[in-house]
Design a protein around this motif. Structure first.
Motif, short mmCIF file in Angstrom:
data_model
loop_
_atom_site.label_atom_id
_atom_site.label_comp_id
_atom_site.label_asym_id
_atom_site.label_seq_id
_atom_site.Cartn_x
_atom_site.Cartn_y
_atom_site.Cartn_z
N ARG A 24 45.42 94.65 47.70
CA ARG A 24 45.56 94.79 49.16
C ARG A 24 44.22 95.08 49.81
O ARG A 24 43.92 94.56 50.88
CB ARG A 24 46.56 95.90 49.47
CG ARG A 24 48.02 95.52 49.22
CD ARG A 24 48.94 96.70 49.45
NE ARG A 24 50.33 96.33 49.26
CZ ARG A 24 51.30 97.20 49.03
NH1 ARG A 24 51.04 98.50 48.96
NH2 ARG A 24 52.55 96.79 48.88
N ALA A 25 43.43 95.93 49.17
CA ALA A 25 42.11 96.26 49.73
C ALA A 25 41.22 95.02 49.77
O ALA A 25 40.49 94.80 50.74
CB ALA A 25 41.46 97.37 48.90
N ILE A 26 41.29 94.20 48.72
CA ILE A 26 40.48 92.97 48.69
C ILE A 26 40.94 92.01 49.78
O ILE A 26 40.11 91.42 50.49
CB ILE A 26 40.58 92.31 47.30
CG1 ILE A 26 39.89 93.19 46.25
CG2 ILE A 26 39.96 90.92 47.33
CD1 ILE A 26 40.17 92.77 44.82
N LEU A 27 42.25 91.85 49.94
CA LEU A 27 42.77 90.95 50.97
C LEU A 27 42.39 91.44 52.37
O LEU A 27 42.05 90.64 53.24
CB LEU A 27 44.29 90.81 50.85
CG LEU A 27 44.79 89.94 49.71
CD1 LEU A 27 46.31 90.01 49.61
CD2 LEU A 27 44.35 88.49 49.89
N ALA A 28 42.46 92.75 52.60
CA ALA A 28 42.09 93.30 53.91
C ALA A 28 40.61 93.04 54.19
O ALA A 28 40.22 92.65 55.30
CB ALA A 28 42.38 94.79 53.96
N ALA A 29 39.77 93.23 53.18
CA ALA A 29 38.34 92.98 53.35
C ALA A 29 38.08 91.50 53.57
O ALA A 29 37.27 91.11 54.43
CB ALA A 29 37.59 93.46 52.11
N ALA A 30 38.77 90.64 52.82
CA ALA A 30 38.58 89.20 52.97
C ALA A 30 39.01 88.74 54.36
O ALA A 30 38.37 87.86 54.96
CB ALA A 30 39.37 88.45 51.90
N THR A 31 40.09 89.32 54.88
CA THR A 31 40.55 88.96 56.23
C THR A 31 39.45 89.25 57.25
O THR A 31 39.15 88.42 58.12
CB THR A 31 41.82 89.75 56.58
OG1 THR A 31 42.85 89.42 55.65
CG2 THR A 31 42.29 89.44 57.99
N LYS A 32 38.84 90.42 57.14
CA LYS A 32 37.77 90.79 58.07
C LYS A 32 36.58 89.84 57.95
O LYS A 32 36.01 89.39 58.96
CB LYS A 32 37.30 92.22 57.81
CG LYS A 32 38.31 93.29 58.20
CD LYS A 32 37.75 94.67 57.92
CE LYS A 32 38.78 95.75 58.26
NZ LYS A 32 38.26 97.10 57.94
N VAL A 33 36.19 89.53 56.72
CA VAL A 33 35.01 88.68 56.51
C VAL A 33 35.27 87.25 56.98
O VAL A 33 34.44 86.65 57.67
CB VAL A 33 34.58 88.71 55.03
CG1 VAL A 33 33.47 87.70 54.78
CG2 VAL A 33 34.10 90.11 54.65
N PHE A 34 36.41 86.69 56.61
CA PHE A 34 36.73 85.32 57.05
C PHE A 34 36.84 85.25 58.57
O PHE A 34 36.39 84.29 59.20
CB PHE A 34 38.02 84.84 56.41
CG PHE A 34 37.89 84.43 54.97
CD1 PHE A 34 36.90 83.55 54.57
CD2 PHE A 34 38.77 84.91 54.01
CE1 PHE A 34 36.77 83.16 53.23
CE2 PHE A 34 38.66 84.54 52.68
CZ PHE A 34 37.65 83.67 52.29
N ALA A 35 37.46 86.27 59.18
CA ALA A 35 37.60 86.28 60.63
C ALA A 35 36.25 86.40 61.32
O ALA A 35 36.01 85.78 62.37
CB ALA A 35 38.51 87.44 61.06
N ARG A 36 35.35 87.17 60.72
CA ARG A 36 34.03 87.40 61.34
C ARG A 36 33.07 86.25 61.09
O ARG A 36 32.33 85.83 61.99
CB ARG A 36 33.45 88.70 60.78
CG ARG A 36 32.13 89.12 61.38
CD ARG A 36 31.64 90.42 60.79
NE ARG A 36 31.22 90.29 59.41
CZ ARG A 36 31.71 91.02 58.40
NH1 ARG A 36 32.63 91.94 58.62
NH2 ARG A 36 31.26 90.84 57.16
N GLU A 37 33.07 85.71 59.88
CA GLU A 37 32.05 84.74 59.47
C GLU A 37 32.53 83.29 59.49
O GLU A 37 31.70 82.38 59.55
CB GLU A 37 31.55 85.08 58.06
CG GLU A 37 31.05 86.49 57.86
CD GLU A 37 29.75 86.75 58.60
OE1 GLU A 37 29.05 85.77 58.92
OE2 GLU A 37 29.44 87.94 58.86
N GLY A 38 33.86 83.09 59.45
CA GLY A 38 34.37 81.74 59.23
C GLY A 38 34.37 81.43 57.74
O GLY A 38 33.69 82.10 56.94
N TYR A 39 35.13 80.41 57.35
CA TYR A 39 35.26 80.11 55.93
C TYR A 39 33.93 79.69 55.31
O TYR A 39 33.54 80.17 54.25
CB TYR A 39 36.31 79.02 55.70
CG TYR A 39 36.45 78.65 54.25
CD1 TYR A 39 37.14 79.47 53.37
CD2 TYR A 39 35.84 77.50 53.74
CE1 TYR A 39 37.24 79.16 52.03
CE2 TYR A 39 35.94 77.17 52.40
CZ TYR A 39 36.65 78.00 51.54
OH TYR A 39 36.75 77.69 50.21
#
Length: 223
Positions: free
Chosen positions: A28-43
């Motif tokens: 869950r922590a990894i998915l939450a972090a990935a959500t923030k990074v993808f939302a901020r940086e784009g894929y």
């Protein structure tokens, strides 16, 4: 006691339940972090290194739990769809079964539904889904099944109950549910520039209420 007789105490075994819970929490922590990074940086600009830093874990941990960047992106989008669906289901629990004021009750429900759609992360992930759908075959359909289709089915059932009670006149509840969702959200993309600028509460409520009014003009009984 001689050196040959010296014994060591083995490390305490981690209970299976605790180990499984720890693995789930880390995922869950990894998915939450990935959500923030993808939302901020784009894929394209996001990287597993960025996500590991955001999550505070080692890079190999991400590969062990969720694989590489592509699998991680799929997992993020599907998890976001599940989270959104749960929020929508909670909003729909307030749907009126026997409304005293049908318009006011529908506006209240519509506002709760729209609130599930207009968060910063929700907009960012929606833009990502549209931008990357062509590069991830099947992802759009998977997200639909997990989120939008489940919402449509639940909303259709509630509209059908209103129709059975004589409050609405509906031949096809599934299509009526699609119309309701489209009408209450029709102005929001332009008012918010696809979520890139804020919208004040009164403007949002006017736009949503206008959608409800159009829906009622179409589906309220003529008698």
């Amino acid at each position: 006691m001689s050196p040959a007789e010296t014994t060591t105490t083995p490390p305490a075994a981690v209970p299976p339940a605790a180990s499984a819970r720890g693995r789930i929490d880390k995922r869950r922590a990894i998915l939450a972090a990935a959500t923030k990074v993808f939302a901020r940086e784009g894929y394209a600009q996001a990287s597993v290194d960025m996500i590991a830093a955001e999550a505070g874990v080692a890079k190999p941990t991400i590969y062990n739990h969720l694989g590489g960047k592509e699998n991680l992106f799929r997992a993020v989008m599907e998890e976001a769809a599940r989270d959104s669906s749960e929020k929508v289901q909670a909003a729909l629990r307030s749907f009126p079964a026997d409304p005293g004021d049908l318009r006011a009750d529908l506006v209240a429900v519509a506002m709760r539904l729209v609130d599930c759609m207009i968060g910063e992360d929700a907009w960012a992930l929606q833009r990502l889904l549209y931008a990357e759908a062509g590069h991830f075959p099947g992802l759009y359909e998977s997200v639909l099944v997990t989120g939008a289709d489940r919402t449509a089915d639940a909303l259709a059932g509630r509209l059908a109950r209103l129709a059975n009670a004589g409050h609405l006149e509906i031949a096809d509840p599934v299509r009526a549910a699609a119309h309701f969702q489209a009408l209450i959200g029709s102005e929001i993309p332009s008012l918010t520039a696809l979520g890139s600028r804020p919208i004040d509460a009164s403007t949002l409520e006017r736009a949503v209420a206008a959608g409800v009014d159009t829906f009622l003009r179409a589906f309220r009984p003529s008698r």
